[in-house]
Scaffold this active site. Structure first.
Site, mmCIF file in Angstrom:
data_model
loop_
_atom_site.group_PDB
_atom_site.id
_atom_site.type_symbol
_atom_site.label_atom_id
_atom_site.label_comp_id
_atom_site.label_asym_id
_atom_site.label_seq_id
_atom_site.Cartn_x
_atom_site.Cartn_y
_atom_site.Cartn_z
ATOM 1 N N ARG A 133 49.269 40.939 98.192
ATOM 2 C CA ARG A 133 50.216 40.700 97.085
ATOM 3 C C ARG A 133 49.712 39.650 96.095
ATOM 4 N NH1 ARG A 133 53.817 41.343 101.423
ATOM 5 N NH2 ARG A 133 54.779 43.401 101.325
ATOM 6 N N LYS B 41 45.044 40.708 81.871
ATOM 7 C CA LYS B 41 45.284 42.154 81.977
ATOM 8 C C LYS B 41 44.242 42.720 82.925
ATOM 9 C CE LYS B 41 47.488 43.367 77.613
ATOM 10 N NZ LYS B 41 47.355 44.142 76.357
ATOM 11 N N GLU C 295 34.911 42.652 68.450
ATOM 12 C CA GLU C 295 36.100 41.905 68.889
ATOM 13 C C GLU C 295 36.086 40.493 68.279
ATOM 14 O OE1 GLU C 295 38.568 43.330 70.488
ATOM 15 O OE2 GLU C 295 37.686 45.042 71.552
ATOM 16 N N LYS D 127 41.989 33.908 71.507
ATOM 17 C CA LYS D 127 42.681 34.735 72.505
ATOM 18 C C LYS D 127 43.615 33.870 73.348
ATOM 19 C CE LYS D 127 42.955 38.449 75.517
ATOM 20 N NZ LYS D 127 42.436 39.695 76.021
ATOM 21 N N GLU E 218 52.896 40.328 76.494
ATOM 22 C CA GLU E 218 52.940 41.217 75.335
ATOM 23 C C GLU E 218 54.355 41.651 74.964
ATOM 24 O OE1 GLU E 218 49.451 43.680 75.023
ATOM 25 O OE2 GLU E 218 50.552 45.113 73.801
ATOM 26 N N ARG F 151 51.377 39.171 71.169
ATOM 27 C CA ARG F 151 50.108 39.613 71.778
ATOM 28 C C ARG F 151 49.630 40.952 71.223
ATOM 29 N NH1 ARG F 151 47.978 38.756 78.001
ATOM 30 N NH2 ARG F 151 46.069 39.965 77.762
ATOM 31 N N HIS G 105 42.585 48.698 67.219
ATOM 32 C CA HIS G 105 42.560 49.465 68.465
ATOM 33 C C HIS G 105 43.377 50.755 68.375
ATOM 34 C CE1 HIS G 105 40.766 45.813 69.901
ATOM 35 N NE2 HIS G 105 40.686 46.244 71.139
ATOM 36 N N HIS H 267 41.402 53.823 69.268
ATOM 37 C CA HIS H 267 41.660 54.661 70.450
ATOM 38 C C HIS H 267 41.646 56.141 70.082
ATOM 39 C CE1 HIS H 267 43.720 51.170 72.782
ATOM 40 N NE2 HIS H 267 42.433 51.244 73.046
ATOM 41 N N HIS I 57 33.551 51.207 73.089
ATOM 42 C CA HIS I 57 34.879 50.734 72.701
ATOM 43 C C HIS I 57 34.820 49.860 71.432
ATOM 44 C CE1 HIS I 57 38.949 49.212 73.113
ATOM 45 N NE2 HIS I 57 38.480 47.971 73.132
HETATM 46 P P1 NAD Z 1 31.077 47.325 80.850
HETATM 47 O O1 NAD Z 1 31.713 46.455 81.821
HETATM 48 O O2 NAD Z 1 30.987 48.770 81.163
HETATM 49 O O3 NAD Z 1 29.613 46.767 80.548
HETATM 50 C C1 NAD Z 1 28.803 47.448 79.617
HETATM 51 C C2 NAD Z 1 27.410 47.717 80.200
HETATM 52 O O4 NAD Z 1 26.684 46.504 80.197
HETATM 53 C C3 NAD Z 1 27.419 48.213 81.642
HETATM 54 O O5 NAD Z 1 26.442 49.211 81.765
HETATM 55 C C4 NAD Z 1 27.030 46.982 82.436
HETATM 56 O O6 NAD Z 1 26.370 47.311 83.644
HETATM 57 C C5 NAD Z 1 26.093 46.290 81.480
HETATM 58 N N1 NAD Z 1 25.992 44.840 81.611
HETATM 59 C C6 NAD Z 1 26.990 43.956 81.778
HETATM 60 N N2 NAD Z 1 26.534 42.714 81.674
HETATM 61 C C7 NAD Z 1 25.200 42.798 81.488
HETATM 62 C C8 NAD Z 1 24.182 41.852 81.276
HETATM 63 N N3 NAD Z 1 24.445 40.542 81.162
HETATM 64 N N4 NAD Z 1 22.908 42.283 81.155
HETATM 65 C C9 NAD Z 1 22.631 43.623 81.191
HETATM 66 N N5 NAD Z 1 23.571 44.569 81.313
HETATM 67 C C10 NAD Z 1 24.841 44.155 81.462
HETATM 68 O O7 NAD Z 1 31.773 47.234 79.405
HETATM 69 P P2 NAD Z 1 32.504 46.044 78.616
HETATM 70 O O8 NAD Z 1 32.345 46.402 77.198
HETATM 71 O O9 NAD Z 1 32.107 44.724 79.094
HETATM 72 O O10 NAD Z 1 34.034 46.239 79.038
HETATM 73 C C11 NAD Z 1 34.742 47.402 78.736
HETATM 74 C C12 NAD Z 1 35.936 47.472 79.645
HETATM 75 O O11 NAD Z 1 36.742 46.322 79.436
HETATM 76 C C13 NAD Z 1 36.827 48.665 79.419
HETATM 77 O O12 NAD Z 1 37.155 49.250 80.651
HETATM 78 C C14 NAD Z 1 38.069 48.096 78.755
HETATM 79 O O13 NAD Z 1 39.225 48.834 79.046
HETATM 80 C C15 NAD Z 1 38.102 46.722 79.334
HETATM 81 N N6 NAD Z 1 38.806 45.729 78.521
HETATM 82 C C16 NAD Z 1 39.768 44.988 79.112
HETATM 83 C C17 NAD Z 1 40.452 44.030 78.396
HETATM 84 C C18 NAD Z 1 41.482 43.189 79.061
HETATM 85 O O14 NAD Z 1 42.204 42.460 78.378
HETATM 86 N N7 NAD Z 1 41.544 43.210 80.366
HETATM 87 C C19 NAD Z 1 40.154 43.814 77.045
HETATM 88 C C20 NAD Z 1 39.146 44.583 76.465
HETATM 89 C C21 NAD Z 1 38.470 45.545 77.217
HETATM 90 N N1 GLY Z 2 42.788 43.159 74.824
HETATM 91 C C1 GLY Z 2 44.147 43.062 74.453
HETATM 92 C C2 GLY Z 2 44.910 42.062 75.245
HETATM 93 O O1 GLY Z 2 44.355 41.360 76.049
HETATM 94 O O2 GLY Z 2 46.094 41.962 75.070
#
Ligand code: NAD
Ligand code: GLY
Length: 372
Positions: A130, A152, A194, A239, A249, A253, A260, A264, A277
């Site tokens: 939990r 998130k 971003e 942020k 949110e 937020r 986006h 999207h 993205h």
């Molecule tokens: P990702 O985690 O897929 O990483 C992108 C690529 O980079 C992957 O192939 C990874 O293996 C590689 N990589 C990571 N760090 C590296 C490094 N230092 N050196 C070499 N390669 C490296 O993609 P991302 O863009 O980091 O994240 C996208 C995800 O984040 C999505 O699933 C999205 O929904 C999520 N997201 C979440 C929030 C939130 O608030 N929680 C906000 C924005 C995006």
């Molecule tokens: N990435 C949008 C949020 O964190 O609310």
């Protein structure tokens, strides 16, 4: 002569119930263990480090060495990389590792990787017993400025991205810009979208700083270390401010979704994987800027400046060739639709946005036509 490393800087996420620091600076990874201790997590605590193969190869050993050096009892789980792995099945693998390691309520998970690792590890931590503590160690620019901050967490459902999840704030976010040296250039540019977003939605000074560094924005190599540090700090602070004001949110937020809503649509209709993205967000910001012009919310000059910075960062600007009816139908499927009204975050000047739920479909299509 070697450059002197920049000092670590701390930015607070000032939530009432569970405030936490974002520690940013070159060499921070080597201090992971000490920084976790500084959060009151005691030596001897069991820690499960979750990462993916490429990140593990580069940064797994120093992360574990730092944690073990500080007296933590560590195990490492390497999960497959990629958005298609962001599923309940992968979270189950993290839970299996937690069970095997006998993680307790006082144990810790560490997410070492990009947003995919961060979102899943955060969700696994939110749901194990939990809820146990999680520390985010983001290694992509996008995860450093966005995904790791704000709590998130979640996974995808066949019906859409991030449909399953929970709010679960980390105990610490630790950002080491040195880890970006191995990040593929396209991923770096996607993260810069971003950063630009934070400038447009609330930090005109950051936007001006990006403008004055236009020639250096598109790659890690061309960006001076001090400027990267400032970009990371200002983005994290932007942020943190929004999250502290509206953790769940309820209102404000939503401005983080600038670019986006239409982004999207690009991701969904072009097929996930066609655009990263951040690239889709860049296209979405240009489109939102045109929509703001359509509604006479901001000036041609501001939109020109926004376009210029996005282009300088090596990001796409052009709206793809998509059927108008499909675009409007896809907008109706957005998670943020309320009572059938699409809520657009639209700029009123560089550094200011407002949320509008009164935009007509014909206005959207007219704006998109100008982005082709
Ligand atoms: P990702 O985690 O897929 O990483 C992108 C690529 O980079 C992957 O192939 C990874 O293996 C590689 N990589 C990571 N760090 C590296 C490094 N230092 N050196 C070499 N390669 C490296 O993609 P991302 O863009 O980091 O994240 C996208 C995800 O984040 C999505 O699933 C999205 O929904 C999520 N997201 C979440 C929030 C939130 O608030 N929680 C906000 C924005 C995006
Ligand atoms: N990435 C949008 C949020 O964190 O609310």
């Amino acid at each position: 002569m070697t450059a002197t490393p920049l000092a670590l800087r701390t930015i607070g996420v000032d939530l009432c119930a569970n405030p936490y620091p974002i520690v940013i600076g070159e060499g921070a990874l080597e201090q992971l263990g000490a920084q976790v201790l500084a959060q009151g997590i005691k030596a001897g605590t069991k820690v499960l480090v979750v990462t993916n193969p490429v990140v593990n190869e580069h940064y797994g050993a120093p992360a574990l060495a730092s944690l073990q050096g500080a007296g933590f009892e560590c195990q490492r789980l390497v999960i497959e990389a990629g958005e298609d792995q962001k599923t309940p099945a992968t979270v189950a693998k993290i839970h299996d590792a937690a069970f095997a390691q006998k993680l307790e309520r006082g144990s810790l998970m560490v997410a070492l990787g990009g947003g995919v690792v961060g979102d899943m590890t955060g969700f696994a931590a939110a749901t194990w017993l939990r809820g146990i503590a999680v520390v985010q160690v983001p290694t992509t620019l996008l995860a450093m400025v966005d995904a790791s901050i704000g709590g998130k967490t979640g996974v995808n459902h066949p019906g859409g991205k991030n449909l399953i999840g929970a709010f679960h704030q980390p105990r610490l976010v630790l950002i080491d810009p040195n880890t970006l040296q191995t990040l593929p250039p396209r991923e770096f540019r996607a993260g810069m979208a971003e950063v630009i977003k934070y400038g447009v939605i609330g930090d005109a000074e950051l936007f001006s700083e990006l403008e004055s560094a236009e020639a250096r924005l598109a790659s890690m190599e061309s960006l001076p270390a001090a400027l990267l540090q400032r970009i990371l700090e200002r983005s994290a602070a932007a942020k943190a401010r929004v999250v502290a004001a509206d953790e769940r949110e309820g209102g404000l937020r939503a401005i983080l979704n600038y670019g986006h809503t239409l982004g999207h649509v690009v991701e969904a209709l072009c097929g996930y994987g066609t655009y990263l993205h951040g690239e889709a967000v860049a296209i979405g910001m240009v489109a939102a800027g045109e929509l703001a012009l359509e509604l006479a919310l901001w000036s041609e000059g501001d939109q020109r400046r926004q376009r210029q910075v996005i282009a300088a960062a090596g990001l796409p600007l052009q709206w793809p060739d998509l059927d108008g009816e499909a675009v409007l139908a896809c907008l109706q499927g957005d998670k943020k639709v309320q009572s059938g009204k699409v809520r657009f975050v639209l700029p009123t000047s560089l550094g200011n946005v407002e949320i509008r739920a009164d935009v007509r479909g014909d206005q959207v299509l007219a704006a998109l036509k100008r982005c082709r």
